[in-house]
Write an enzyme that holds these catalytic residues in place. Structure first.
Site, PDB file in Angstrom:
ATOM      1  N   SER A 125      -8.275  23.967 -65.614  1.00 30.92           N
ATOM      2  CA  SER A 125      -7.910  22.710 -66.273  1.00 30.92           C
ATOM      3  C   SER A 125      -8.684  22.351 -67.532  1.00 30.92           C
ATOM      4  O   SER A 125      -8.330  21.387 -68.197  1.00 30.92           O
ATOM      5  CB  SER A 125      -8.042  21.552 -65.294  1.00 30.92           C
ATOM      6  OG  SER A 125      -6.867  21.462 -64.553  1.00 30.92           O
ATOM      7  N   LYS A 148     -12.878  12.539 -69.367  1.00 35.59           N
ATOM      8  CA  LYS A 148     -11.674  12.611 -68.531  1.00 35.59           C
ATOM      9  C   LYS A 148     -11.711  11.469 -67.516  1.00 35.59           C
ATOM     10  O   LYS A 148     -12.790  11.102 -67.034  1.00 35.59           O
ATOM     11  CB  LYS A 148     -11.639  13.978 -67.840  1.00 35.59           C
ATOM     12  CG  LYS A 148     -10.365  14.299 -67.078  1.00 35.59           C
ATOM     13  CD  LYS A 148     -10.396  15.753 -66.585  1.00 35.59           C
ATOM     14  CE  LYS A 148      -9.179  16.127 -65.763  1.00 35.59           C
ATOM     15  NZ  LYS A 148      -9.216  17.545 -65.324  1.00 35.59           N
ATOM     16  N   SER A 203      -5.132  20.289 -66.276  1.00 34.98           N
ATOM     17  CA  SER A 203      -4.961  18.859 -66.158  1.00 34.98           C
ATOM     18  C   SER A 203      -5.764  18.055 -67.192  1.00 34.98           C
ATOM     19  O   SER A 203      -5.499  16.861 -67.344  1.00 34.98           O
ATOM     20  CB  SER A 203      -5.386  18.412 -64.760  1.00 34.98           C
ATOM     21  OG  SER A 203      -6.755  18.680 -64.543  1.00 34.98           O
TER      22      SER A 203
HETATM   23  N1  GLN Z   1      -3.431  23.817 -62.555  1.00 36.55           N
HETATM   24  C1  GLN Z   1      -4.297  23.959 -61.431  1.00 36.55           C
HETATM   25  C2  GLN Z   1      -3.853  23.035 -60.310  1.00 36.55           C
HETATM   26  O1  GLN Z   1      -2.898  22.350 -60.493  1.00 36.55           O
HETATM   27  C3  GLN Z   1      -5.712  23.693 -61.812  1.00 36.55           C
HETATM   28  C4  GLN Z   1      -6.051  22.271 -61.940  1.00 36.55           C
HETATM   29  C5  GLN Z   1      -7.479  22.032 -62.301  1.00 36.55           C
HETATM   30  O2  GLN Z   1      -8.185  22.938 -62.743  1.00 36.55           O
HETATM   31  N2  GLN Z   1      -7.912  20.808 -62.092  1.00 36.55           N
HETATM   32  O3  GLN Z   1      -4.423  23.012 -59.267  1.00 36.55           O
END
Ligand code: GLN
Length: 491
Positions: free
Chosen positions: A179, A80, A155
């Protein structure tokens, strides 16, 4: 005979070990697949073919010379774009870090290298990992390989899409509120968030430091176990990374579930849960039961507050972590600055205004507000108290069961654009994943079915802190063989 991009981790590893397949041949096949599919999916932000082939050749040469090879045996891995790699652009999907080339490797990058993984490139993500759809990246959105009109989740959407489409067998993601698990569920792959403290965060660009954790995505549970094995363990450069030993996660094949107690949570099956998701999850749990597990109900009474608590705690930490990007210490610096007439504040404001996208700005404002004098007790401190309650709920539940099973997300992959302008709807899609981050416990998503429209559905399992072994063992039994859920249309 399935093609290389459909092969299980077991078969790829065995072929590499026996010398039937070279790391160069496998890496070349992955690079060709990326070249073919990335223009449609936009899963990779950047690919370094030369570096990957050099590494593959060095592993093949070691094998030919009879030298010891690391546990990844020359398997290609994508990472990532929020994990630092020395000299390689690490953008976090943000204009703010457009020109950032870290002078050092993240701990996980060092581990991949030491265990003979072949890093092929950096994977797309929501900007600074804030999002659930991979639509907010400065590098453009990523598409779901099962249906390119749909989001891959986020994400870590680039990581999940790349594995689902067979571009790489393994990928790293990060999970602050779901995410890794939610995109794994949307893309029909396995994704695991380890216990907080299991994997070093050294070199992971921080979003919310008390919640962030790096973890594996793979085609199958064995691949996830292997990749976790490669990256887990103590690192003194991350003081939250624990010193306890790492079990042999990758050696847990085919163990029976006799005696394993699985908890199901009544609160999971309420309003908002898609019918097809519910049916697939329930049949996944039934499969665990027929494999020897016993199933009983447990309660997580405070779980309903987890989205509210998370969206105070995560933005609060983010507002503090992202304060460093001011155009002077770190990050994009505005060109629209006239030293004669403008002040320092103008430089900060313009640099941050230009560098950050709308969702990141929303989080910074939310967090700054929650931490500000007069509101701190009412919002941030209250959220910390709720977090404690959520953790206590899990402690109580795990006195009766070994693993908790349920949905990963309330719906299958939604359409691109469907939730982009409705932050609340987007935040609610994290409802089942966020509590594991707040409690610090591990969670995994394994494919458990398909909707009538052909989109994957994941089953989530969670276990007490540092119980990755039993979690992976349960996941291996719950895993639906690829030929049952079918293969992704692109693979
Ligand atoms: N969707 C969640 C957020 O927007 C989690 C994101 C993540 O786990 N990096 O904060």
């Amino acid at each position: 005979m399935p093609e290389l991009h459909e092969q299980s981790t077991d078969i790829l590893l065995a072929s590499l070990k026996q010398g039937d397949l070279s790391s160069r041949a496998l890496t070349t096949a992955c690079l060709a697949r990326i070249e073919q599919l990335n223009p449609k999916l936009n899963a990779f932000n950047r690919v370094d073919a030369d570096a990957a082939l050099r590494k593959a050749d060095s592993i093949d040469a070691k094998r030919a010379a009879g030298e010891a090879i690391g546990m990844l045996q020359g398997l290609p891995v994508g990472i990532k774009d929020n994990m630092c790699q020395s000299g390689v652009a690490t953008t976090c999907g943000s204009h703010m870090l457009n020109n950032y080339r870290p002078p050092y490797d993240a701990h996980v990058v060092e581990r991949l290298d030491a265990e003979d993984g072949v890093i092929v490139g950096k994977l797309n993500m929501d900007e600074f990992a804030m999002g659930s759809s991979t639509e907010t990246s400065a590098s453009g959105l990523t598409r779901n390989p099962w249906n390119t009109e749909h989001s891959p989740g986020g994400s870590s959407g680039g990581s999940a899409a790349a594995v689902a489409a067979g571009m790489v067998p393994l990928a790293l993601g990060s999970d602050t509120g779901g995410s890794i698990r939610q995109p794994a569920s949307f893309c029909g792959v396995v994704g695991m968030k380890p216990t907080y403290g299991r994997v070093s965060r050294y070199g992971l660009v921080a979003f919310a430091s008390s919640l962030d954790q790096i973890g594996p995505l793979a085609r199958d549970v064995h691949g996830a176990a292997l990749l976790l094995q490669a990256i887990a363990g103590h690192d003194k450069r991350d003081t939250t990374c624990v010193e306890s030993g790492v079990d042999d996660y990758s050696g847990l094949h085919g163990q029976s579930l006799d005696g394993l107690r699985i908890g199901i949570v009544d609160e999971h099956y309420g309003e908002g849960l898609d019918n097809e998701v519910e049916a697939a999850v329930r049949s996944g749990i039934a499969r665990l039961e027929s494999a020897g597990a016993t199933v009983k109900s447990v309660n997580l009474p405070h779980a309903k507050y987890s989205v509210a608590a998370y969206y105070l705690i995560a933005p609060s930490e983010a507002s503090s972590n992202l304060a460093r990007y001011d155009g002077i210490h770190y990050g994009h610096r505005t060109e629209n600055f006239d030293a004669k007439n403008d002040g320092l504040l103008d430089l900060y404001c313009r640099s941050r205004g230009e560098g950050f996208g709308a969702e990141v700005k929303r989080r910074i404002m939310l967090g700054t507000y929650a931490l500000s004098a007069g509101y701190y007790d009412a919002y941030y401190l209250k959220a910390l108290k709720v977090r404690r309650r959520i953790r206590e709920d899990f402690d109580k539940a795990f006195a009766d069961v070994d693993v908790i099973a349920g949905p990963v997300a309330p719906t299958p992959a939604f359409r691109i654009g469907e939730k982009k302008n409705d932050p609340l709807a987007m935040y609610l899609s994290d409802i089942y994943t966020i509590s594991a981050n707040l409690a610090g416990i591990p969670g995994i998503s394994v494919p458990c079915g398909l909707t009538s429209a052909g989109l994957p559905i994941g089953l989530q399992m969670q276990a007490p802190a540092f119980s990755e072994t039993s979690l992976l063992q349960a996941a291996a039994m719950a895993e639906t063989p690829r030929d049952t859920i079918g293969t992704c249309p692109m693979s």
